[in-house]
Design a protein around this motif. Structure first.
Motif, PDB file in Angstrom:
ATOM      1  N   LEU A  71     -29.218  26.689 -11.120  1.00 21.95           N
ATOM      2  CA  LEU A  71     -29.561  26.257  -9.768  1.00 21.95           C
ATOM      3  C   LEU A  71     -30.073  27.393  -8.898  1.00 21.95           C
ATOM      4  O   LEU A  71     -30.850  27.194  -7.986  1.00 21.95           O
TER       5      LEU A  71
ATOM      6  N   LEU B 195     -33.117  28.090  -5.793  1.00 24.66           N
ATOM      7  CA  LEU B 195     -32.534  28.167  -4.446  1.00 24.66           C
ATOM      8  C   LEU B 195     -32.949  29.470  -3.771  1.00 24.66           C
ATOM      9  O   LEU B 195     -33.329  29.498  -2.611  1.00 24.66           O
TER      10      LEU B 195
ATOM     11  N   ARG C 280     -36.414  29.224  -2.587  1.00 28.89           N
ATOM     12  CA  ARG C 280     -36.554  28.315  -1.444  1.00 28.89           C
ATOM     13  C   ARG C 280     -36.005  28.947  -0.169  1.00 28.89           C
ATOM     14  O   ARG C 280     -36.568  28.799   0.914  1.00 28.89           O
TER      15      ARG C 280
ATOM     16  N   ALA D 221     -32.421  23.772   4.050  1.00 31.48           N
ATOM     17  CA  ALA D 221     -31.628  22.931   3.149  1.00 31.48           C
ATOM     18  C   ALA D 221     -31.145  23.734   1.951  1.00 31.48           C
ATOM     19  O   ALA D 221     -30.023  23.543   1.467  1.00 31.48           O
ATOM     20  N   ALA D 222     -31.977  24.648   1.485  1.00 27.04           N
ATOM     21  CA  ALA D 222     -31.595  25.487   0.349  1.00 27.04           C
ATOM     22  C   ALA D 222     -30.477  26.441   0.754  1.00 27.04           C
ATOM     23  O   ALA D 222     -29.537  26.679   0.001  1.00 27.04           O
TER      24      ALA D 222
ATOM     25  N   ARG E  78     -28.308  25.906   3.060  1.00 24.82           N
ATOM     26  CA  ARG E  78     -27.090  25.112   3.182  1.00 24.82           C
ATOM     27  C   ARG E  78     -26.470  24.837   1.811  1.00 24.82           C
ATOM     28  O   ARG E  78     -25.258  24.902   1.632  1.00 24.82           O
ATOM     29  N   GLU E  79     -27.322  24.535   0.854  1.00 25.84           N
ATOM     30  CA  GLU E  79     -26.850  24.253  -0.499  1.00 25.84           C
ATOM     31  C   GLU E  79     -26.125  25.474  -1.071  1.00 25.84           C
ATOM     32  O   GLU E  79     -25.050  25.367  -1.648  1.00 25.84           O
ATOM     33  N   LEU E  80     -26.736  26.619  -0.882  1.00 24.45           N
ATOM     34  CA  LEU E  80     -26.129  27.863  -1.353  1.00 24.45           C
ATOM     35  C   LEU E  80     -24.772  28.071  -0.693  1.00 24.45           C
ATOM     36  O   LEU E  80     -23.798  28.443  -1.347  1.00 24.45           O
TER      37      LEU E  80
ATOM     38  N   HIS F  19     -22.698  25.839   0.491  1.00 24.62           N
ATOM     39  CA  HIS F  19     -21.666  24.954  -0.033  1.00 24.62           C
ATOM     40  C   HIS F  19     -21.311  25.254  -1.486  1.00 24.62           C
ATOM     41  O   HIS F  19     -20.200  25.007  -1.921  1.00 24.62           O
ATOM     42  N   LEU F  20     -22.247  25.808  -2.207  1.00 24.46           N
ATOM     43  CA  LEU F  20     -21.952  26.189  -3.591  1.00 24.46           C
ATOM     44  C   LEU F  20     -20.986  27.369  -3.647  1.00 24.46           C
ATOM     45  O   LEU F  20     -20.141  27.454  -4.531  1.00 24.46           O
TER      46      LEU F  20
ATOM     47  N   SER G  11     -15.089  21.482  -7.159  1.00 27.61           N
ATOM     48  CA  SER G  11     -16.273  21.006  -6.456  1.00 27.61           C
ATOM     49  C   SER G  11     -15.938  20.157  -5.230  1.00 27.61           C
ATOM     50  O   SER G  11     -16.823  19.765  -4.503  1.00 27.61           O
TER      51      SER G  11
ATOM     52  N   GLU H 266     -18.732  22.107   6.356  1.00 28.76           N
ATOM     53  CA  GLU H 266     -20.034  21.791   6.940  1.00 28.76           C
ATOM     54  C   GLU H 266     -20.093  22.285   8.389  1.00 28.76           C
ATOM     55  O   GLU H 266     -21.109  22.793   8.853  1.00 28.76           O
TER      56      GLU H 266
END
Lengths: 201, 378
Positions: free
Chosen positions: A11, A15, A18, A25-26, A28-30, A32-33, B55, B62
């Motif tokens: 992933l 990311l 991006r 969004a990328a 944010r994804e990072l 949360h990961l 996970s 958030e």
């Protein structure tokens, strides 16, 4: 063992690009990961959850603010852990007013709570026994074990993050696993025939 | 007990590090050792289960991201609080020509930059993460913000400024709670509007301050350059007042029952306070001409100074609370009634209290963040 991308890390390179291109969004994804894992990692050094979370925030901010340089980073994952470690050590150094270097003797690692033992088809006692075995690992061994097992990092990555050789990581993992094995084995020998049967159902 | 080699292979297998050859080697061994196979299976299950538990998303995560995002995407300038070395405070008697002292001090002080600290948070995270930007200066801090249009905003302690992501599309609108100094970039096509809890201030390009703390009884707007137009936000357009440079408008929140009568535009007069139409609600006064931005209470905070003129200790206390991030409590009513004139530039609150003690007899005790004011101990 040096191909980090092969191991559920696939992933990250997209990311990374991006984010470098400014995609929120990328980012944010990072976040949360890795937020949870990184702040747990920071916490093993600084001991206070709030401080650990702030250190992790800081690292994410830095990632975003310096996103233009992201494509130059070989492994973003290793970079994140290293940055969190360095920042944690900086924090401790400031607090102790002295320079600290890899203080593995003074780390506190908390393992993620496990799932229901019944789901694992093992007894609550065995689950507890394994847990105790992990908890009683020597600090350096324990942090390596946690990074490999819970954070899913490669040996090479753990070595890079903690400034160790891959050989050391390999050897420490053997120590950890043989301790766990002993715990299970002990349980195995204590099993009554009835329990044994239940497990095999 | 299997030998080290087997344990090494097993550890590598669990870690996903084992090569196909290594896996085959391990399998061959386990086929010969059923008990070992059983142990390794249990551990294998246990190992895998840990990953599933990881996970689950954290509820606060958030929200945490939103705060970081806000901080990351805010176009703030990393500057500049003016912190001053511990100069003597100037507690002066009433009727003293204090301005001269203050002006002298201001020249001496110059501007020392220092680190400051502010936090930024977002109230409503949306997929774009940036529908509302909010900049907060905590108690005891001041911060400077550069808005997307280039407008500069200095936020005084305990103040928040927010603006929509669409800022600047047709209007430049911000919402202020607390005190701020605006230096607005001229753009006649896109008016700049400051919303407060009681009034809206519409500008075309100008510098002014607004003070609108929730717990203060009044809202103040002071114009330094240019022209601003003030309207009550429950009666937009029908109640506009034009403010000219060096005029200060004070809106009284507690008397907020405006009639629909028009309010005449303020004109500069020699009288210090001229009340218009509904005296309890809005008044306009002219600032002394011979003072400068750094020496009048309305703007001195930008220069790192807290100026007060003949205010009672009780009136001064909330300002000091914001300025020093402390809580001030009075044990003695007489002490609360002492009046002070002067300016703080000192770094810490005990310096300030000590200076106040030079003109009024009171004692204080500091417990953590709380300061108790009491009568003087004999």
């Amino acid at each position: 063992m040096d191909s980090a991308a092969a191991h559920n890390d696939g992933l990250l390179p997209p990311l990374q690009l991006r984010i470098a291109a400014g995609d929120p969004a990328a980012f944010r994804e990072l976040f949360h990961l890795y937020f949870h894992k990184l702040s747990a990692f920071a916490c093993s050094f600084v001991k206070t959850e709030e401080v650990a979370a702030e250190i992790t925030d800081e690292i994410f901010l830095r990632i975003w603010n310096n996103r233009a340089t992201l494509p130059e980073i070989g492994s973003l994952r290793v970079y994140l852990y290293r940055a969190v470690k360095n920042e944690s050590l900086n924090y401790l150094s400031r607090k102790a007013k002295q320079h600290l270097y890899e203080p593995f003797d003074d780390i506190h690692i908390r393992l993620t709570d496990e799932q229901n033992p019944e789901k694992l088809m093992i007894s609550r006692e065995l689950s507890q026994r394994i847990r105790e075995a992990v908890e009683s690992l020597p600090p350096r061994c324990k942090i390596i074990f946690k990074l490999v097992k819970e954070d899913g990092l490669r040996y090479q990555e753990v070595a890079d993050i903690l400034n160790l050789s891959v050989k050391t990581v390999d050897a420490q993992m053997v120590i950890a696993v043989s301790r766990l094995r002993e715990a299970v084995k002990e349980d195995f020998h204590q099993l009554s025939p009835k329990t044994f049967k239940k497990i095999h159902d | 007990m299997p030998d080290q080699r087997i344990l090494l292979l097993f550890a590598r297998k669990l870690s996903g590090e084992a090569s196909p050859e290594e896996l085959r080697e391990l399998e061959a061994y386990l086929r010969e050792h059923p008990e070992e196979q059983y142990i390794q299976e249990i551990l294998g299950n246990w190992w895998e289960s840990g990953h599933a538990g990881l996970s689950k998303p954290d509820a606060g995560e958030e929200e945490r991201f939103s705060r970081i995002w806000q901080q990351a995407s805010a176009t703030e300038e990393p500057v500049s609080d003016v912190r001053i070395y511990p100069t003597p405070v100037f507690p002066l008697r009433r009727n003293w020509p204090w301005r001269r002292w203050v002006a002298a001090a201001a020249v001496l002080a110059g501007l020392l930059l220092t680190a400051y600290y502010f936090i930024i948070s977002e109230k409503t995270p949306t997929p774009s993460f940036a529908s509302t930007n909010e900049i907060v200066a905590k108690k005891g801090t001041r911060s400077k913000v550069l808005l997307p249009d280039g407008t500069q905003v200095w936020l005084n302690a305990d103040s928040r400024l927010s603006y929509k992501n669409a800022f600047g599309d047709s209007l430049r609108e911000v919402v202020l709670e607390g005190e701020a100094y605006f230096d607005v970039v001229k753009d006649s096509r896109r008016p700049f509007i400051v919303h407060t809890s009681g009034i809206n201030i519409r500008v075309l390009g100008t510098a002014f301050t607004v003070k609108s703390y929730p717990r203060d009884p009044t809202i103040e707007a002071t114009l330094l350059r240019g022209l601003i137009e003030v309207e009550k936000n429950n009666q937009p357009r029908s109640s506009r007042i034009l403010l000219k440079p060096n005029e200060k408008l004070v809106y009284n929140k507690s008397m907020n029952q405006m009639t629909s009568g028009a309010i005449a535009p303020g004109e500069k007069e020699d009288s210090t306070v001229r009340e218009i139409n509904k005296p309890e609600t809005i008044s306009i006064s002219t600032l002394a001409v011979n003072s400068t931005d750094s020496t009048r209470a309305e703007t001195s905070w930008i220069y790192g100074k807290l100026i007060f003129e003949g205010e009672s200790f009780r009136q001064l206390a909330p300002q000091m609370e914001r300025w020093f991030n402390v809580k001030i409590l009075f044990r003695d009513e007489k002490a609360a009634a002492f009046r002070f004139t002067g300016v703080f530039e000192s770094e810490n609150v005990s310096d300030a209290l000590h200076a106040l003690q030079l003109t009024a007899p009171f004692s204080y005790t500091i417990t953590g963040n709380e300061i108790w004011i009491d009568k003087k101990v004999k």
